[in-house]
Design an enzyme around this catalytic site. Structure first.
Site, PDB file in Angstrom:
ATOM      1  N   CYS A 166      -4.765   2.569  -3.524  1.00  0.00           N
ATOM      2  CA  CYS A 166      -3.562   3.179  -3.222  1.00  0.00           C
ATOM      3  C   CYS A 166      -2.347   2.114  -3.011  1.00  0.00           C
ATOM      4  O   CYS A 166      -1.522   1.920  -2.183  1.00  0.00           O
ATOM      5  CB  CYS A 166      -3.923   3.361  -1.470  1.00  0.00           C
ATOM      6  SG  CYS A 166      -4.656   4.657  -1.209  1.00  0.00           S
ATOM      7  N   HIS A 184       0.858  -1.065   0.110  1.00  0.00           N
ATOM      8  CA  HIS A 184       0.078   0.036  -0.052  1.00  0.00           C
ATOM      9  C   HIS A 184       0.874   1.250  -0.006  1.00  0.00           C
ATOM     10  O   HIS A 184       2.131   1.246   0.671  1.00  0.00           O
ATOM     11  CB  HIS A 184      -0.759  -0.102   1.263  1.00  0.00           C
ATOM     12  CG  HIS A 184      -2.065   0.840   1.346  1.00  0.00           C
ATOM     13  ND1 HIS A 184      -1.629   2.610   2.051  1.00  0.00           N
ATOM     14  CD2 HIS A 184      -3.262   1.190   1.105  1.00  0.00           C
ATOM     15  CE1 HIS A 184      -2.732   2.961   1.870  1.00  0.00           C
ATOM     16  NE2 HIS A 184      -3.839   2.050   1.310  1.00  0.00           N
ATOM     17  N   LYS A 235     -10.392  -0.280  10.362  1.00  0.00           N
ATOM     18  CA  LYS A 235     -10.431  -1.584   9.371  1.00  0.00           C
ATOM     19  C   LYS A 235     -11.053  -2.843  10.235  1.00  0.00           C
ATOM     20  O   LYS A 235     -10.959  -4.070   9.583  1.00  0.00           O
ATOM     21  CB  LYS A 235      -9.225  -1.861   8.706  1.00  0.00           C
ATOM     22  CG  LYS A 235      -8.969  -0.634   7.597  1.00  0.00           C
ATOM     23  CD  LYS A 235      -7.880  -1.184   6.739  1.00  0.00           C
ATOM     24  CE  LYS A 235      -7.156   0.147   6.068  1.00  0.00           C
ATOM     25  NZ  LYS A 235      -8.035   0.687   4.959  1.00  0.00           N
ATOM     26  N   ASP A 256       3.208  -4.663   8.000  1.00  0.00           N
ATOM     27  CA  ASP A 256       1.865  -3.700   7.542  1.00  0.00           C
ATOM     28  C   ASP A 256       0.680  -4.646   7.742  1.00  0.00           C
ATOM     29  O   ASP A 256       0.208  -5.555   6.962  1.00  0.00           O
ATOM     30  CB  ASP A 256       1.799  -3.023   6.358  1.00  0.00           C
ATOM     31  CG  ASP A 256       0.673  -2.653   6.166  1.00  0.00           C
ATOM     32  OD1 ASP A 256      -0.286  -2.529   7.034  1.00  0.00           O
ATOM     33  OD2 ASP A 256       0.612  -1.555   4.974  1.00  0.00           O
ATOM     34  N   GLN A 297      -4.735  -5.077   6.857  1.00  0.00           N
ATOM     35  CA  GLN A 297      -5.452  -6.030   6.321  1.00  0.00           C
ATOM     36  C   GLN A 297      -5.490  -7.359   7.252  1.00  0.00           C
ATOM     37  O   GLN A 297      -6.609  -8.128   7.064  1.00  0.00           O
ATOM     38  CB  GLN A 297      -5.402  -6.198   4.861  1.00  0.00           C
ATOM     39  CG  GLN A 297      -5.672  -5.178   3.930  1.00  0.00           C
ATOM     40  CD  GLN A 297      -6.825  -4.486   4.012  1.00  0.00           C
ATOM     41  OE1 GLN A 297      -7.960  -5.128   4.278  1.00  0.00           O
ATOM     42  NE2 GLN A 297      -7.018  -2.860   3.768  1.00  0.00           N
TER      43      GLN A 297
HETATM   44  N1  PLP Z   1      -1.680  -0.825   4.621  1.00  0.00           N
HETATM   45  C1  PLP Z   1      -2.535  -1.566   3.885  1.00  0.00           C
HETATM   46  C2  PLP Z   1      -2.491  -2.809   3.263  1.00  0.00           C
HETATM   47  C3  PLP Z   1      -3.844  -1.022   3.772  1.00  0.00           C
HETATM   48  O1  PLP Z   1      -4.951  -1.669   3.276  1.00  0.00           O
HETATM   49  C4  PLP Z   1      -4.091   0.366   4.294  1.00  0.00           C
HETATM   50  C5  PLP Z   1      -5.340   0.919   4.174  1.00  0.00           C
HETATM   51  O2  PLP Z   1      -6.290   0.658   3.227  1.00  0.00           O
HETATM   52  C6  PLP Z   1      -3.111   1.080   4.903  1.00  0.00           C
HETATM   53  C7  PLP Z   1      -1.884   0.353   5.013  1.00  0.00           C
HETATM   54  C8  PLP Z   1      -3.260   2.426   5.628  1.00  0.00           C
HETATM   55  O3  PLP Z   1      -4.277   2.364   6.470  1.00  0.00           O
HETATM   56  P1  PLP Z   1      -4.875   3.791   6.979  1.00  0.00           P
HETATM   57  O4  PLP Z   1      -5.219   4.625   6.096  1.00  0.00           O
HETATM   58  O5  PLP Z   1      -5.911   3.330   7.912  1.00  0.00           O
HETATM   59  O6  PLP Z   1      -3.674   4.189   7.899  1.00  0.00           O
END
Ligand code: PLP
Length: 423
Positions: A381, A140, A243, A217, A220
């Site tokens: 993203c 992401h 999430k 990370d 998800q």
């Molecule tokens: N990492 C992953 C795999 C994501 O799907 C997302 C959000 O869609 C993020 C990071 C970023 O999350 P946040 O916008 O809640 O900080």
């Protein structure tokens, strides 16, 4: 030394609720609303999940009965609010099986967690000129851009683990990327646009054999799989409350104590200091060192309630339901002529990204919305993934444990209607 967080009692063992998706859906008020005159079919859970009444009510309860600033007051309400906030930290600790609650840092979300590590590692000179960081092609933007900002500042090189056509990480290539200059590996646990569940335990093992720390990370992963940071042995783990059925604006950075102690504070301000003079400031211990200023108190409490909600169920039952939804959706969607699924990893979480011949994903999303079906279209993203598959965008349906097989049917029926309109 006594850990200050141990003053709060551990939660009593909860009697598990039997999983019944139609009963469970009643806990999520938004799921019974209409959109465009049709019952809402919410399939955008990878972007954000819906909230159960208990989370909504507990936030209301906090502002109605407990609102006060935390950690610094001796009065009744301040102690009550502190206790609620710190017991949420304890719930997170248990949820991911951290060794200590002081390894749980409240942040705004996964994005802020990664930025915190990138910035503080850079300031501590753990990351310096000529060093290399390894990420993957399926990250992401939240796990790309913070490192790129560092690279610009310090001439650090970003190396990228390639992915196969099925959307799996190429671990042989990963091993080849490691050099004596590698100072960090930062990879996604579950991909938000492909659904791939990465072999993160193996990745950690490989990196650790070269003494390289690993950040995962888990944005998800937290809503879908059981996380055990001690078993994974990762050094840092980040995820977002929104999430996983909690509020927006709150998330978690887990970091191993020894590593977090080596890092300087991210932001300065109140609540993170021990002493301040104009000559010198000394900082508080973990986790406060990284939590400057008044935090998102209600968000933390709401996240704790979301964890309570999940914990009512046997996590395996929830995962099994999601796996069946994924299997069913994959089957149904592949019956649609001209539809191609992007991301066919063997080990997948409940995300289906797809394209349909001759129809732009934006048109699919817009038309589906008129049927009350919320899916996401775009690059999610993850623009490098779109480049990898030579696509401008995909449509994506992502499931949570409150989704039903009927909703998968509606998704397939909706897509057939979209196709008909374009013929
Ligand atoms: N990492 C992953 C795999 C994501 O799907 C997302 C959000 O869609 C993020 C990071 C970023 O999350 P946040 O916008 O809640 O900080």
């Amino acid at each position: 030394m006594k850990n200050e967080f141990d003053i709060f009692p551990k939660e009593e063992t909860i009697n598990r609720r039997k999983f019944d998706v139609y009963e469970l859906r009643k806990d999520f008020p938004i799921l019974s609303r209409l959109v465009n005159g049709k019952p809402l079919v919410y399939l955008d859970n990878a972007a954000t999940t819906q909230k159960p009444s208990s989370v909504i009510e507990n936030i209301k309860h906090y502002y109605t009965f407990e609102n006060a600033n935390i950690h610094r007051g001796l009065h009744f309400l301040s102690e009550l609010a502190t206790e609620s906030y710190e017991s949420a930290r304890l719930k997170v600790k248990e949820f991911i099986n951290a060794m200590s609650a002081s390894e749980i840092i409240f942040v705004r979300g996964a994005t802020e967690g990664i930025n915190l590590i990138a910035n503080t590692m850079c300031r501590a000179n753990i990351l310096k000129e000529g060093d290399e960081i390894i990420i993957s092609h399926m990250e992401h933007h939240a796990n790309i851009v913070p490192w790129q900002l560092l690279c610009e500042r310090k001439d650090i090189k970003l190396k990228v683990i390639p992915i196969t056509d099925d959307g799996e990480l190429d671990l042989d290539e990963f091993k080849k990327l490691i050099s004596e200059k590698t100072k960090l590996v930062s990879v996604v646990h579950i991909s938000n646009s492909l659904g791939t569940i990465n072999p993160v335990k193996e990745i950690v093992k490989i990196a650790h054999s070269y003494n390289i720390p690993v950040l995962l990370d888990g944005a998800q992963a937290a809503p879908h799989v059981k996380i055990d940071v001690q078993k994974l042995d990762c050094d840092f783990y980040v995820f977002s409350g929104h999430k996983m059925f909690g509020p927006t604006g709150i998330g978690i950075l887990y970091g191993k104590t020894n590593l977090m102690n080596e890092l300087p504070p991210y932001q300065g301000g109140g609540d993170m200091i021990r002493t301040v003079t104009f000559e010198k400031t000394t900082f508080d211990d973990l986790p406060h060192k990284f939590e400057a200023g008044t935090p998102n108190i209600s968000g933390g409490i709401g996240l704790g309630t979301a964890i309570d909600y999940i914990n009512q169920y046997d996590r395996l039952e929830l995962t099994k339901h999601e796996d069946k939804l994924l299997e069913y959706a994959t089957e149904k969607l592949l019956e649609i002529e001209g539809l191609k699924i992007i991301g066919k990893a063997k080990n997948k979480a409940s995300v289906v990204s797809f394209v349909i011949d001759g129809i732009h994903p934006y048109d699919i999303g817009t038309l589906m919305d008129t049927y009350g079906i919320a899916i996401r279209t775009g690059h999610h993203c993850t623009q490098p993934i779109m480049q990898r598959y030579n696509l401008p965008a995909t449509a994506r349906a992502s499931f949570a444990f409150y989704n039903t097989f009927d909703e998968v049917d509606k998704l397939a029926e909706g897509l057939l209607k979209v196709k008909k309109m374009f013929q």
